[in-house]
Motif scaffolding. Structure first.
Motif, PDB file in Angstrom:
ATOM      1  N   SER A 138      26.873  46.015  48.745  1.00 36.61           N
ATOM      2  CA  SER A 138      27.099  46.305  49.366  1.00 36.61           C
ATOM      3  C   SER A 138      26.852  48.145  47.741  1.00 36.61           C
ATOM      4  O   SER A 138      26.864  48.263  48.254  1.00 36.61           O
ATOM      5  N   MET A 139      26.912  47.592  46.936  1.00 43.76           N
ATOM      6  CA  MET A 139      26.169  48.296  45.827  1.00 43.76           C
ATOM      7  C   MET A 139      24.909  48.338  45.567  1.00 43.76           C
ATOM      8  O   MET A 139      24.255  48.828  44.813  1.00 43.76           O
ATOM      9  N   GLY A 140      23.853  47.661  46.448  1.00 39.84           N
ATOM     10  CA  GLY A 140      22.797  47.591  46.554  1.00 39.84           C
ATOM     11  C   GLY A 140      22.241  46.610  45.500  1.00 39.84           C
ATOM     12  O   GLY A 140      20.540  46.875  45.402  1.00 39.84           O
ATOM     13  N   TYR A 141      22.455  45.603  44.873  1.00 39.58           N
ATOM     14  CA  TYR A 141      21.835  44.976  44.202  1.00 39.58           C
ATOM     15  C   TYR A 141      21.474  43.639  44.020  1.00 39.58           C
ATOM     16  O   TYR A 141      21.064  43.700  45.649  1.00 39.58           O
ATOM     17  N   ALA A 142      19.937  43.612  43.832  1.00 40.77           N
ATOM     18  CA  ALA A 142      19.595  42.397  44.074  1.00 40.77           C
ATOM     19  C   ALA A 142      20.168  41.030  44.437  1.00 40.77           C
ATOM     20  O   ALA A 142      20.728  41.290  43.639  1.00 40.77           O
ATOM     21  N   LEU A 143      19.322  39.687  44.654  1.00 37.56           N
ATOM     22  CA  LEU A 143      20.246  38.546  45.244  1.00 37.56           C
ATOM     23  C   LEU A 143      21.179  38.231  43.978  1.00 37.56           C
ATOM     24  O   LEU A 143      22.062  37.629  43.797  1.00 37.56           O
ATOM     25  N   SER A 144      19.392  37.812  43.224  1.00 36.82           N
ATOM     26  CA  SER A 144      19.960  37.810  41.374  1.00 36.82           C
ATOM     27  C   SER A 144      21.263  38.130  40.592  1.00 36.82           C
ATOM     28  O   SER A 144      21.395  37.410  40.238  1.00 36.82           O
ATOM     29  N   LYS A 145      21.111  39.767  41.084  1.00 41.68           N
ATOM     30  CA  LYS A 145      22.756  39.925  40.594  1.00 41.68           C
ATOM     31  C   LYS A 145      23.291  40.199  41.238  1.00 41.68           C
ATOM     32  O   LYS A 145      24.809  39.801  40.541  1.00 41.68           O
ATOM     33  N   GLN A 146      23.021  40.265  42.368  1.00 44.15           N
ATOM     34  CA  GLN A 146      24.701  40.058  43.294  1.00 44.15           C
ATOM     35  C   GLN A 146      25.033  38.218  42.833  1.00 44.15           C
ATOM     36  O   GLN A 146      26.545  38.635  42.365  1.00 44.15           O
ATOM     37  N   ALA A 147      24.398  37.404  42.164  1.00 38.97           N
ATOM     38  CA  ALA A 147      24.788  35.979  41.864  1.00 38.97           C
ATOM     39  C   ALA A 147      25.111  35.683  40.922  1.00 38.97           C
ATOM     40  O   ALA A 147      26.696  34.966  40.160  1.00 38.97           O
ATOM     41  N   PHE A 148      24.930  36.489  40.040  1.00 36.45           N
ATOM     42  CA  PHE A 148      25.722  37.089  38.882  1.00 36.45           C
ATOM     43  C   PHE A 148      27.214  37.715  38.552  1.00 36.45           C
ATOM     44  O   PHE A 148      28.142  37.511  37.866  1.00 36.45           O
ATOM     45  N   ILE A 149      27.007  38.568  39.524  1.00 36.31           N
ATOM     46  CA  ILE A 149      28.471  39.374  39.515  1.00 36.31           C
ATOM     47  C   ILE A 149      29.031  38.321  40.307  1.00 36.31           C
ATOM     48  O   ILE A 149      30.279  38.599  40.456  1.00 36.31           O
ATOM     49  N   GLY A 150      29.403  37.726  41.313  1.00 34.89           N
ATOM     50  CA  GLY A 150      29.923  36.273  42.451  1.00 34.89           C
ATOM     51  C   GLY A 150      30.122  35.377  40.706  1.00 34.89           C
ATOM     52  O   GLY A 150      31.378  35.161  40.704  1.00 34.89           O
ATOM     53  N   THR A 151      29.527  34.944  40.058  1.00 32.58           N
ATOM     54  CA  THR A 151      30.399  33.759  39.058  1.00 32.58           C
ATOM     55  C   THR A 151      30.548  35.004  38.328  1.00 32.58           C
ATOM     56  O   THR A 151      32.019  34.267  37.770  1.00 32.58           O
ATOM     57  N   ALA A 152      31.050  36.272  37.589  1.00 30.04           N
ATOM     58  CA  ALA A 152      32.345  36.997  37.239  1.00 30.04           C
ATOM     59  C   ALA A 152      33.196  36.829  37.649  1.00 30.04           C
ATOM     60  O   ALA A 152      33.935  37.141  37.258  1.00 30.04           O
ATOM     61  N   PHE A 153      32.947  37.304  39.222  1.00 31.31           N
ATOM     62  CA  PHE A 153      34.393  36.636  40.086  1.00 31.31           C
ATOM     63  C   PHE A 153      35.424  35.588  40.004  1.00 31.31           C
ATOM     64  O   PHE A 153      36.263  35.066  40.129  1.00 31.31           O
ATOM     65  N   VAL A 154      34.354  34.424  39.580  1.00 32.98           N
ATOM     66  CA  VAL A 154      34.504  32.642  39.734  1.00 32.98           C
ATOM     67  C   VAL A 154      35.794  32.409  38.698  1.00 32.98           C
ATOM     68  O   VAL A 154      36.693  31.636  38.685  1.00 32.98           O
ATOM     69  N   ALA A 155      34.991  32.494  36.885  1.00 30.80           N
ATOM     70  CA  ALA A 155      35.972  31.948  36.356  1.00 30.80           C
ATOM     71  C   ALA A 155      37.229  32.538  35.976  1.00 30.80           C
ATOM     72  O   ALA A 155      38.447  33.809  35.826  1.00 30.80           O
ATOM     73  N   THR A 156      38.474  31.077  36.244  1.00 30.27           N
ATOM     74  CA  THR A 156      40.152  32.240  35.601  1.00 30.27           C
ATOM     75  C   THR A 156      40.107  31.565  34.551  1.00 30.27           C
ATOM     76  O   THR A 156      39.547  30.365  33.919  1.00 30.27           O
ATOM     77  N   SER A 157      40.924  33.015  33.775  1.00 33.30           N
ATOM     78  CA  SER A 157      41.952  32.354  32.530  1.00 33.30           C
ATOM     79  C   SER A 157      43.313  32.003  32.458  1.00 33.30           C
ATOM     80  O   SER A 157      43.864  32.865  33.662  1.00 33.30           O
ATOM     81  N   VAL A 158      42.972  30.417  32.672  1.00 32.37           N
ATOM     82  CA  VAL A 158      44.557  30.044  33.137  1.00 32.37           C
ATOM     83  C   VAL A 158      46.060  29.901  31.986  1.00 32.37           C
ATOM     84  O   VAL A 158      46.775  30.017  31.753  1.00 32.37           O
ATOM     85  N   ALA A 159      45.469  30.600  30.706  1.00 32.37           N
ATOM     86  CA  ALA A 159      46.161  30.206  29.474  1.00 32.37           C
ATOM     87  C   ALA A 159      47.224  31.651  29.740  1.00 32.37           C
ATOM     88  O   ALA A 159      48.317  31.356  29.026  1.00 32.37           O
ATOM     89  N   ILE A 160      47.113  33.187  30.669  1.00 32.39           N
ATOM     90  CA  ILE A 160      47.729  33.368  31.148  1.00 32.39           C
ATOM     91  C   ILE A 160      48.973  33.249  31.883  1.00 32.39           C
ATOM     92  O   ILE A 160      50.069  33.553  31.889  1.00 32.39           O
ATOM     93  N   THR A 161      48.467  32.529  32.882  1.00 30.65           N
ATOM     94  CA  THR A 161      49.203  31.928  33.572  1.00 30.65           C
ATOM     95  C   THR A 161      50.350  30.689  33.224  1.00 30.65           C
ATOM     96  O   THR A 161      51.408  30.839  33.092  1.00 30.65           O
ATOM     97  N   ALA A 162      49.346  30.115  31.951  1.00 30.57           N
ATOM     98  CA  ALA A 162      50.008  28.742  32.011  1.00 30.57           C
ATOM     99  C   ALA A 162      51.210  29.595  30.468  1.00 30.57           C
ATOM    100  O   ALA A 162      52.274  29.170  30.417  1.00 30.57           O
ATOM    101  N   ARG A 163      51.777  30.803  29.913  1.00 35.83           N
ATOM    102  CA  ARG A 163      52.381  31.639  29.581  1.00 35.83           C
ATOM    103  C   ARG A 163      53.533  32.110  30.339  1.00 35.83           C
ATOM    104  O   ARG A 163      54.394  31.247  30.138  1.00 35.83           O
ATOM    105  N   VAL A 164      52.936  32.785  31.178  1.00 30.50           N
ATOM    106  CA  VAL A 164      54.296  32.547  32.162  1.00 30.50           C
ATOM    107  C   VAL A 164      54.827  32.070  32.344  1.00 30.50           C
ATOM    108  O   VAL A 164      55.867  31.670  32.964  1.00 30.50           O
ATOM    109  N   LEU A 165      53.975  30.866  33.265  1.00 31.35           N
ATOM    110  CA  LEU A 165      54.655  29.336  33.741  1.00 31.35           C
ATOM    111  C   LEU A 165      55.714  29.396  32.259  1.00 31.35           C
ATOM    112  O   LEU A 165      56.687  27.798  31.959  1.00 31.35           O
ATOM    113  N   THR A 166      55.400  29.246  30.797  1.00 31.40           N
ATOM    114  CA  THR A 166      55.809  28.435  30.055  1.00 31.40           C
ATOM    115  C   THR A 166      57.231  29.632  30.070  1.00 31.40           C
ATOM    116  O   THR A 166      58.376  29.091  29.611  1.00 31.40           O
ATOM    117  N   ASP A 167      56.962  30.909  30.012  1.00 33.79           N
ATOM    118  CA  ASP A 167      58.453  31.097  29.757  1.00 33.79           C
ATOM    119  C   ASP A 167      59.066  31.217  30.683  1.00 33.79           C
ATOM    120  O   ASP A 167      60.629  31.912  30.467  1.00 33.79           O
TER     121      ASP A 167
END
Lengths: 426, 426
Positions: A138-167
């Motif tokens: 939708s921002m008009g980027y090429a496919l290879s850039k779209q894929a990289f942006i998609g990857t940045a959407f993927v990775a979860t940082s579990v540390a924050i959730t883990a801290r909440v669950l611990t607390d």
């Protein structure tokens, strides 16, 4: 002593010598003042958050924003990094946090929900990836850039959730175990995805073949690592755990546990996984014997002191100045909402047979992108794949998902009694 | 994640971008490996020492020598400094160590032996100072240089002794209290002496007047600091200690204790005292309420993890190459023996009415010069007062007194039953 010497120096006015000495000796002095400041910011932020019925981690990230360069400027951030001593404390803090979570997680309980966790991880990678690509389109980027942006959407940082669950004392809930197991798989999938997407970038043609082989090797390493921790090593620990008590020092079980935690974290980094995934798996290895040697109880003060550095350092990297433009505020909110929806829909759908609230807990639990999103954004920036604006937005998304998810997660958990709150057996 | 990204980078061969990214991301990776290495070196060194019936601190310093640049070169030392993240861990480690010692030391028990401690401190400053000057005279140095060498003979590093006393569970002995109280006074006297001796140096004439005023101000500050901790603050803590439990977090007594410890350490540094003296005094403030809030028990794991960094970093700075010359070995032994004799005779004479063995315990307990001697040597070097050779010898003396004293101290303590081993009241 050091400061005195320095004071006398200046009283005597030895300009040339004084300067060198001043820097050398007072560097530790300045670090100690910064350490004090950061720790106080975390404590005050946490206290305010708790009084506002928010998870303390939100307050610590908020405290980090305040001490960061954008507000009070007490902690300098250079090229996205806090001073190395604080990066180190932050890293050790989050490693110990995940080790501690591992200590409270019986491996057998993870295996029982294994199939569900695989589904949650796969769906939690697929949907955010597609949403990220869609946003890039939708921002008009090429496919290879779209894929990289998609990857940045993927990775979860579990540390924050883990801290909440611990607390919230919620680590023994079924949702928590699904989140933790899925987060381990998520990290492996994200690593492979990042490798594939990086190889896709059009900058260097003709190296596709070797990248595929690299990818295969990394994948096999990760799988071998995981299998060792789920099959081989637990048996080893169960049979030979008396070795932990063999050294002469009465503290040896605790010292050897720390060595195991740090060693496996380094090993995980070495094969391309996050250090915290190694730390978590190291913790699960000792979960069965942790009670006997009081490892969990001894880890707790280390967490109380060190984990806040991770959250304050994360907060100190927030660049609030990018939201001076109204258009950026809108874009930032859009990308954040998409990132949360990706995980809530993806993971939630996969976990839907756990019930609606539980599926939402899993979805929001997987939502924070935290430092993992920041690392991928930094990589995209360095590689010239992202321009300044996408970089800033992905950083904002990583932080906002980390700040938004904890209160929702906490509210959902408090709303439902757990089905399985019995503490683990010793 | 980071390492993967990096591995793919190299696979794809982006030379320019790769390098920057590699350094940035893998810096944390390298630090984590070094952290692991240092901690393992401490643990192995400590284990070997304990099996050889030596104090574990000797093994940790030994482990530091091995990881240092002279042997395996795993930790780089640049201009007498370990990498700042390790200097920071070392500083925090020794600050928490002394805080913990303070927690086990009732202020009232220090006051009871106050007069004796003053005598021990004064004699323990006077005799080493004269012996140091005498050694300087025998080497043919000018009076102002002799005085500076004398000062390097004076300052005690109490952290090493404190660690030995903690390990031997001997903090409640009368000798321990005499050592701790005398060490606080010793630090103040050494600071004033260093100020006076620095002002004596002939490099900058005509500034004597302002230096004397500076000296007076520093002296008054130190005395005010000490009086606050012995008279005013204990009353305040006794009356208002419930405040420690006021915050919402269940960890607040522990968190506020850490804040108090770090804050007072910074304050002590600010007025020219050692941070560890501040930490120790902060500990004594909480000694009476420490039991109630389980502060001492929670501090212990922090010590187990952090204190070894102090001793390994100390060891890593030992430059064993200076002992390649036989003449230097002789000089190094002479200066070390003089430094030990100075404290054993000076402090021992002052403490002679405690009995022969107890006087020796006090004398050897005050003998380690550790990092304080190293700081003064570095100052003398920077100021052009010391040449390379005296610098190396004073560093050697500082380290050797720190390695020799613990085993003797341990042997003396084990030989005599304590007169007062009753643990402090809650």
């Amino acid at each position: 002593m050091p400061a005195t010497a320095w004071q006398f120096e200046s009283a005597r006015g030895h300009q040339t010598h004084r300067l060198t000495y001043e820097i050398e000796v007072s560097e530790i002095h300045v670090l100690l003042i910064q350490l004090f400041t950061v720790f106080v910011a975390a404590a005050v932020g946490s206290e305010i958050a708790v009084r506002l019925k928010m998870p303390s981690v939100v307050g610590e990230i908020g405290g980090g924003i305040l001490v960061g360069p954008q507000v009070f400027g007490l902690i300098p951030i250079v090229e996205g990094h806090a001073p190395m001593p604080f990066e180190m404390l932050a890293e050790v803090g989050v490693v110990f946090l995940m080790f501690h979570v591992g200590l409270e997680t019986q491996l057998s309980s993870l295996k029982r929900i294994g199939k569900l966790a695989v589904q949650v991880a796969l769906m939690g990678v697929a949907i955010p990836f597609l949403l990220g690509m869609g946003w890039g389109y939708s921002m008009g980027y090429a496919l290879s850039k779209q894929a990289f942006i998609g990857t940045a959407f993927v990775a979860t940082s579990v540390a924050i959730t883990a801290r909440v669950l611990t607390d919230l004392n919620a680590l023994q809930r079924k949702e928590s175990r699904v989140i933790l197991a899925a987060a381990v798989l998520d990290d492996i999938l994200a690593m492979l995805l990042l490798g594939a997407v990086t190889a896709l970038q059009p900058t260097e043609p003709g190296t596709g073949g070797s990248a595929v082989i690299q990818l295969l090797i990394l994948g096999l390493q990760a799988v071998a690592f995981l299998l060792a921790f789920t099959i081989f090593l637990p048996k080893l620990v169960r049979r030979h755990h008396k070795v932990i008590d063999a050294p002469a020092s009465s503290n040896s079980p605790f010292i050897l546990s720390i060595i195991l935690c740090l060693g496996i974290s380094v090993l995980a980094m070495q094969i391309g996984l996050a250090a915290i995934i190694g730390a978590f798996l190291a913790g699960t290895l000792l979960a069965e014997i942790g009670e006997e040697y009081r490892i969990e109880r001894q880890m707790r003060p280390l967490l109380i002191f060190l984990a806040p550095f991770f959250f304050v350092v994360t907060g100190s990297k927030v660049d609030i100045s990018i939201f001076a433009e109204p258009a950026m505020i809108v874009s930032g909110l859009v990308i954040t909402v998409l990132a949360v929806i990706g995980k809530v829909v993806g993971c939630g759908l996969a976990a839907r047979r756990m019930g609606k609230i539980s599926a939402l807990i899993v979805g929001f639990g997987m939502s924070p992108r935290g430092e993992v999103g920041i690392i991928i954004a930094a990589l995209g920036m360095k590689e010239g794949i992202f321009e300044e604006k996408i970089y800033a937005l992905i950083i904002a998304m990583s932080i906002l998902t980390s700040v938004i998810s904890p209160p929702i997660l906490a509210a959902l958990i408090k709303r439902t009694p757990s089905d399985e709150t019995t503490p683990q057996a010793a």
